[in-house]
Scaffold this active site. Structure first.
Site, PDB file in Angstrom:
ATOM      1  N   LYS A  62      16.860  39.902   1.204  1.00  0.00           N
ATOM      2  CA  LYS A  62      17.053  39.951   2.657  1.00  0.00           C
ATOM      3  C   LYS A  62      18.294  39.156   3.073  1.00  0.00           C
ATOM      4  O   LYS A  62      19.072  39.595   3.920  1.00  0.00           O
ATOM      5  CB  LYS A  62      15.796  39.400   3.337  1.00  0.00           C
ATOM      6  CG  LYS A  62      15.802  39.422   4.827  1.00  0.00           C
ATOM      7  CD  LYS A  62      14.463  38.885   5.331  1.00  0.00           C
ATOM      8  CE  LYS A  62      14.465  38.684   6.813  1.00  0.00           C
ATOM      9  NZ  LYS A  62      13.204  38.137   7.305  1.00  0.00           N
TER      10      LYS A  62
ATOM     11  N   ARG B 170       0.813  -1.231   0.000  1.00  0.00           N
ATOM     12  CA  ARG B 170       0.000   0.000   0.000  1.00  0.00           C
ATOM     13  C   ARG B 170       0.833   1.261   0.000  1.00  0.00           C
ATOM     14  O   ARG B 170       0.364   2.324  -0.375  1.00  0.00           O
ATOM     15  CB  ARG B 170      -0.906   0.028   1.233  1.00  0.00           C
ATOM     16  CG  ARG B 170      -1.869  -1.137   1.324  1.00  0.00           C
ATOM     17  CD  ARG B 170      -2.523  -1.193   2.686  1.00  0.00           C
ATOM     18  NE  ARG B 170      -1.483  -1.430   3.707  1.00  0.00           N
ATOM     19  CZ  ARG B 170      -1.641  -1.214   5.005  1.00  0.00           C
ATOM     20  NH1 ARG B 170      -2.773  -0.741   5.467  1.00  0.00           N
ATOM     21  NH2 ARG B 170      -0.666  -1.468   5.845  1.00  0.00           N
TER      22      ARG B 170
ATOM     23  N   ARG C  72      18.055  29.101   1.369  1.00  0.00           N
ATOM     24  CA  ARG C  72      17.379  29.829   2.445  1.00  0.00           C
ATOM     25  C   ARG C  72      18.284  29.766   3.665  1.00  0.00           C
ATOM     26  O   ARG C  72      18.581  28.706   4.178  1.00  0.00           O
ATOM     27  CB  ARG C  72      16.021  29.210   2.757  1.00  0.00           C
ATOM     28  CG  ARG C  72      15.016  29.353   1.617  1.00  0.00           C
ATOM     29  CD  ARG C  72      13.658  28.779   2.022  1.00  0.00           C
ATOM     30  NE  ARG C  72      12.715  28.818   0.948  1.00  0.00           N
ATOM     31  CZ  ARG C  72      11.816  29.785   0.754  1.00  0.00           C
ATOM     32  NH1 ARG C  72      11.763  30.800   1.588  1.00  0.00           N
ATOM     33  NH2 ARG C  72      10.970  29.728  -0.253  1.00  0.00           N
TER      34      ARG C  72
ATOM     35  N   TYR D  84       9.310  22.183   9.164  1.00  0.00           N
ATOM     36  CA  TYR D  84      10.091  22.108  10.395  1.00  0.00           C
ATOM     37  C   TYR D  84       9.286  22.601  11.580  1.00  0.00           C
ATOM     38  O   TYR D  84       8.469  23.505  11.484  1.00  0.00           O
ATOM     39  CB  TYR D  84      11.427  22.851  10.274  1.00  0.00           C
ATOM     40  CG  TYR D  84      11.334  24.317   9.938  1.00  0.00           C
ATOM     41  CD1 TYR D  84      11.409  25.288  10.939  1.00  0.00           C
ATOM     42  CD2 TYR D  84      11.198  24.745   8.626  1.00  0.00           C
ATOM     43  CE1 TYR D  84      11.340  26.633  10.637  1.00  0.00           C
ATOM     44  CE2 TYR D  84      11.137  26.082   8.305  1.00  0.00           C
ATOM     45  CZ  TYR D  84      11.209  27.025   9.318  1.00  0.00           C
ATOM     46  OH  TYR D  84      11.134  28.366   9.005  1.00  0.00           O
TER      47      TYR D  84
ATOM     48  N   HIS E 280      19.809  31.351   8.938  1.00  0.00           N
ATOM     49  CA  HIS E 280      18.903  32.081   9.810  1.00  0.00           C
ATOM     50  C   HIS E 280      18.961  31.580  11.249  1.00  0.00           C
ATOM     51  O   HIS E 280      19.252  30.420  11.489  1.00  0.00           O
ATOM     52  CB  HIS E 280      17.454  31.944   9.313  1.00  0.00           C
ATOM     53  CG  HIS E 280      17.263  32.430   7.924  1.00  0.00           C
ATOM     54  ND1 HIS E 280      16.373  31.834   7.056  1.00  0.00           N
ATOM     55  CD2 HIS E 280      17.841  33.440   7.225  1.00  0.00           C
ATOM     56  CE1 HIS E 280      16.397  32.469   5.895  1.00  0.00           C
ATOM     57  NE2 HIS E 280      17.286  33.443   5.974  1.00  0.00           N
TER      58      HIS E 280
ATOM     59  N   HIS F  12      20.843  28.148  10.781  1.00  0.00           N
ATOM     60  CA  HIS F  12      20.326  27.054   9.946  1.00  0.00           C
ATOM     61  C   HIS F  12      20.012  27.570   8.551  1.00  0.00           C
ATOM     62  O   HIS F  12      19.543  28.695   8.367  1.00  0.00           O
ATOM     63  CB  HIS F  12      19.051  26.478  10.578  1.00  0.00           C
ATOM     64  CG  HIS F  12      18.380  25.475   9.711  1.00  0.00           C
ATOM     65  ND1 HIS F  12      17.254  25.787   8.969  1.00  0.00           N
ATOM     66  CD2 HIS F  12      18.677  24.188   9.432  1.00  0.00           C
ATOM     67  CE1 HIS F  12      16.897  24.714   8.283  1.00  0.00           C
ATOM     68  NE2 HIS F  12      17.740  23.734   8.542  1.00  0.00           N
TER      69      HIS F  12
ATOM     70  N   GLU G 196       6.552   7.191  12.097  1.00  0.00           N
ATOM     71  CA  GLU G 196       6.346   8.281  13.053  1.00  0.00           C
ATOM     72  C   GLU G 196       7.391   9.343  12.754  1.00  0.00           C
ATOM     73  O   GLU G 196       8.591   9.080  12.862  1.00  0.00           O
ATOM     74  CB  GLU G 196       6.532   7.794  14.486  1.00  0.00           C
ATOM     75  CG  GLU G 196       5.459   6.869  14.968  1.00  0.00           C
ATOM     76  CD  GLU G 196       5.704   6.409  16.409  1.00  0.00           C
ATOM     77  OE1 GLU G 196       6.847   6.545  16.925  1.00  0.00           O
ATOM     78  OE2 GLU G 196       4.759   5.893  17.010  1.00  0.00           O
TER      79      GLU G 196
ATOM     80  N   GLN H  94       5.082  25.132  17.044  1.00  0.00           N
ATOM     81  CA  GLN H  94       4.661  25.624  15.731  1.00  0.00           C
ATOM     82  C   GLN H  94       5.312  24.798  14.642  1.00  0.00           C
ATOM     83  O   GLN H  94       6.458  24.391  14.771  1.00  0.00           O
ATOM     84  CB  GLN H  94       5.075  27.096  15.589  1.00  0.00           C
ATOM     85  CG  GLN H  94       4.688  27.746  14.285  1.00  0.00           C
ATOM     86  CD  GLN H  94       5.038  29.227  14.282  1.00  0.00           C
ATOM     87  OE1 GLN H  94       4.702  29.946  15.205  1.00  0.00           O
ATOM     88  NE2 GLN H  94       5.720  29.665  13.248  1.00  0.00           N
TER      89      GLN H  94
ATOM     90  N   GLU I  48      15.550  38.240  15.273  1.00  0.00           N
ATOM     91  CA  GLU I  48      15.964  37.571  14.037  1.00  0.00           C
ATOM     92  C   GLU I  48      17.359  38.026  13.625  1.00  0.00           C
ATOM     93  O   GLU I  48      17.671  39.212  13.638  1.00  0.00           O
ATOM     94  CB  GLU I  48      14.957  37.916  12.926  1.00  0.00           C
ATOM     95  CG  GLU I  48      15.234  37.259  11.619  1.00  0.00           C
ATOM     96  CD  GLU I  48      14.205  37.649  10.555  1.00  0.00           C
ATOM     97  OE1 GLU I  48      13.970  36.822   9.667  1.00  0.00           O
ATOM     98  OE2 GLU I  48      13.668  38.766  10.608  1.00  0.00           O
TER      99      GLU I  48
ATOM    100  N   ASN J  75       6.297  24.976  10.517  1.00  0.00           N
ATOM    101  CA  ASN J  75       6.471  25.871   9.371  1.00  0.00           C
ATOM    102  C   ASN J  75       6.739  25.027   8.137  1.00  0.00           C
ATOM    103  O   ASN J  75       7.335  23.950   8.238  1.00  0.00           O
ATOM    104  CB  ASN J  75       7.654  26.814   9.602  1.00  0.00           C
ATOM    105  CG  ASN J  75       7.468  27.706  10.803  1.00  0.00           C
ATOM    106  OD1 ASN J  75       6.378  28.163  11.088  1.00  0.00           O
ATOM    107  ND2 ASN J  75       8.538  27.940  11.531  1.00  0.00           N
TER     108      ASN J  75
END
Length: 182
Positions: free
Chosen positions: A168, A23, A58, A131, A61, A118, A28, A46, A142, A48
């Site tokens: 940025k 299937r 990216r 993440y 950060h 990261h 997990e 949270q 930031e 994202n």
């Protein structure tokens, strides 16, 4: 689920146990009890998600205290080179980076603790990255480091003409200009 140590203390790769049959598969992606058993004690609050095309970088950060974020990074579609840079000044690996290919195919995850910058580069045609974080976004805390910093010398596994970086991220400071601590 197995926890694989990296060359940088506290930075670990999560390898899920995948159950496959005719299937498809099941695994997990997060189990708080199993994480806690392995000393990973972040209260994630949270999720994202980003979608990017090949060549996008990216990062790098982070958020400084008191809003520093731990991140549990995985790929839902495609393939990325995930990178973490140790910014903990009291660490034996301060200023060192670690990279790992995360993909929908290998299902690996990178657990990035507090005190790290990261970022990732997209190696496939497109990639969806998800993440978890343990702290909400704070514009005031930031920070970042340029992706092409000569001191860090990260190989993003892309040719220079492929690289796509936000405006940025292009104005972020170099590693030797960092004046914040964890």
């Amino acid at each position: 689920m197995t926890i694989e140590k990296t060359t940088i203390q506290d930075l670990v790769i999560i390898n899920p146990t995948v159950f496959e049959d005719s299937r498809g598969y099941f695994f997990e992606s997060y189990n708080q009890a199993k994480f806690n058993e392995n000393g990973i004690m972040y209260p994630f609050i949270q999720d994202n998600q980003s979608f990017s095309k090949r060549g996008v970088i990216r990062g790098l950060h982070l958020q400084i205290n008191p809003f520093a974020q731990a991140k549990l990074v995985r790929v839902l579609e495609g393939e990325i080179l995930d990178v973490a840079v140790d910014l903990r000044k009291n660490s034996a690996t301060y200023g060192q980076h670690f990279s790992v290919v995360l993909s929908a195919a290998n299902k690996k995850q990178l657990m990035v603790p507090h005190g790290f910058a990261h970022g990732f580069s997209v190696l496939s045609e497109t990639a969806s990255v998800m993440y978890k974080v343990d702290q909400l976004y704070s514009k005031e805390s930031e920070r970042g480091i340029r992706y092409d910093d000569p001191t860090l010398a990260i190989d993003w596994q892309l040719s220079p003409e492929e690289v796509i970086v936000s405006e940025k991220d292009l104005v972020l400071p170099r590693f030797d200009e960092v004046d914040w601590e964890f």
